[in-house]
Design a protein around this motif. Structure first.
Motif, mmCIF file in Angstrom:
data_model
loop_
_atom_site.group_PDB
_atom_site.id
_atom_site.type_symbol
_atom_site.label_atom_id
_atom_site.label_comp_id
_atom_site.label_asym_id
_atom_site.label_seq_id
_atom_site.Cartn_x
_atom_site.Cartn_y
_atom_site.Cartn_z
ATOM 1 N N VAL A 128 0.827 -1.210 0.000
ATOM 2 C CA VAL A 128 0.000 0.000 0.000
ATOM 3 C C VAL A 128 0.862 1.263 0.000
ATOM 4 N N ASP A 143 -8.835 6.360 -7.242
ATOM 5 C CA ASP A 143 -9.853 6.553 -6.212
ATOM 6 C C ASP A 143 -9.557 5.712 -4.980
ATOM 7 N N VAL A 144 -9.011 4.543 -5.185
ATOM 8 C CA VAL A 144 -8.738 3.618 -4.085
ATOM 9 C C VAL A 144 -7.426 2.891 -4.368
ATOM 10 N N ILE A 145 -6.629 2.722 -3.325
ATOM 11 C CA ILE A 145 -5.409 1.912 -3.429
ATOM 12 C C ILE A 145 -5.761 0.507 -2.931
#
Lengths: 234, 234
Positions: A128, A143-145
């Protein structure tokens, strides 16, 4: 079924790891007065990637992030490239080259277009923090990892694809896996995801032989993220 | 220690859940010809939040997302507000009001400033898809979506704060928890995170009595995200 989210392989699909790592290797070597073949070290480093993850996937190693796997591989490779003299600080900095990879020329503009139509997420074996640092530096508009680290399974384990759909709260048919690697798409399709092959024919350099073309009929086949956006009418 | 990342409570700290939910409740009621007190239903709905999470935290319920907890609470509350006639589709749509909450007026501009200096992440009990949908709609510029869902523990369980630092790959002293709730900051401080209290004195309406002021000396105390950016020299 209406597509709602695109999940992207990152190394090789979104970013050009080979040129970026080779440049940082050559610079680190020059700082200690050594000329080395950065591309050869980058290739050798990347070649350690699959067997290292496979040791985790088989359970021979407990869960280990890519940052840690990269570092072990780097330490093993440096002597072969005349770089055993790189000190701890230089090794730490060089290992973080993977957090600073340059996007392919079409990546950022293509993602910006696609983001108007879909939720965009990474779905990478990178950890991450690596993906977040890379996005911040390269201005990748995720938008999202999403990362293998969240599921403690590496692609192509099914837990990664299933976990992505669960976190996005979407049925797999509303999620498209975008990758330059047929193997990733086979695994995604087996879990019900839609598939897009974006060819990156120089990921492994000018003499690349693998993944030059799709090895099966994927939902979308293109050669850039602009092409992907065109194909999706976005 | 150099601060590297800010992690944000979301409901109440970044977004004004009360006005947003009340507006959607009133609209849903009007569509079936009923006038109802949207603010009262929003307050009652939110009041179910902590006890519902506590049932998960105690192990009385298996891991359950906020979307699912919200829906159960909504179904239980509707008859009391004369809204038992809302059908399944209307209930599903209303439950998603929590994905469409409006930011406080200073939130987006403040986050944009702070993003130049720090990695910005959510650290919310909201599920990943809720936070991602909210960010996309409200243009909240997060670098990473972190959620209790990733750790299968709700705040204030220590696993949430520890898990955020692990995924960011930072020691807790380099991570600052930003919240309008003293309780969240107590739990974060107990895990070694830095703390910022941003007062949101109308989160619970004009007669709010809780969390109007810090109940201990936090690292930063301000009344807006612009003030937070000023305090951090960003």
């Amino acid at each position: 079924m209406t597509l709602r989210a695109l999940v992207f392989d990152v190394f090789g699909t979104v970013v050009d790891w080979r040129s970026s790592v080779a440049r940082e290797v050559a610079a680190a070597a020059r700082r200690i007065g050594i000329e080395t073949d950065g591309l050869a070290l980058a290739d050798a480093w990347r070649a350690e990637y699959v067997p290292a993850m496979d040791r985790v996937r088989r359970g021979d190693l407990p869960w280990t992030t890519i940052d840690v796997l990269h570092r072990a591989a780097l330490d093993a490779l440096l002597p072969r490239f005349g770089l055993a003299a790189l000190d701890e600080a230089a090794r730490q900095a060089l290992n973080r080259a993977w957090h600073r990879l340059d996007p392919w020329p079409d990546s950022v503009a293509g993602l910006r277009r696609l983001r108007h139509c879909y939720t965009l997420a990474t779905l990478s074996n990178g950890n991450v923090s690596l993906l977040a640092n890379m996005a911040k530096q390269a201005r990748l508009p995720w938008d999202v990892i999403l990362s293998a680290e969240l599921f403690r399974h590496y692609k192509p384990d099914p837990e990664v694809y299933d976990g992505a759909c669960r976190l996005l709260d979407l049925p797999p048919g509303q999620v498209m896996m975008v990758a330059a690697h047929n193997g990733d798409l086979h695994a995604a399709a087996a879990r019900g995801l839609a598939t897009a092959f974006v060819a990156r024919p120089t990921e492994y350099g000018p003499t690349q032989t693998r993944d030059l073309v799709p090895d099966r009929t994927w939902d979308v086949v293109r050669t850039s993220f602009a092409g992907l956006a065109d194909a999706l009418g976005c």
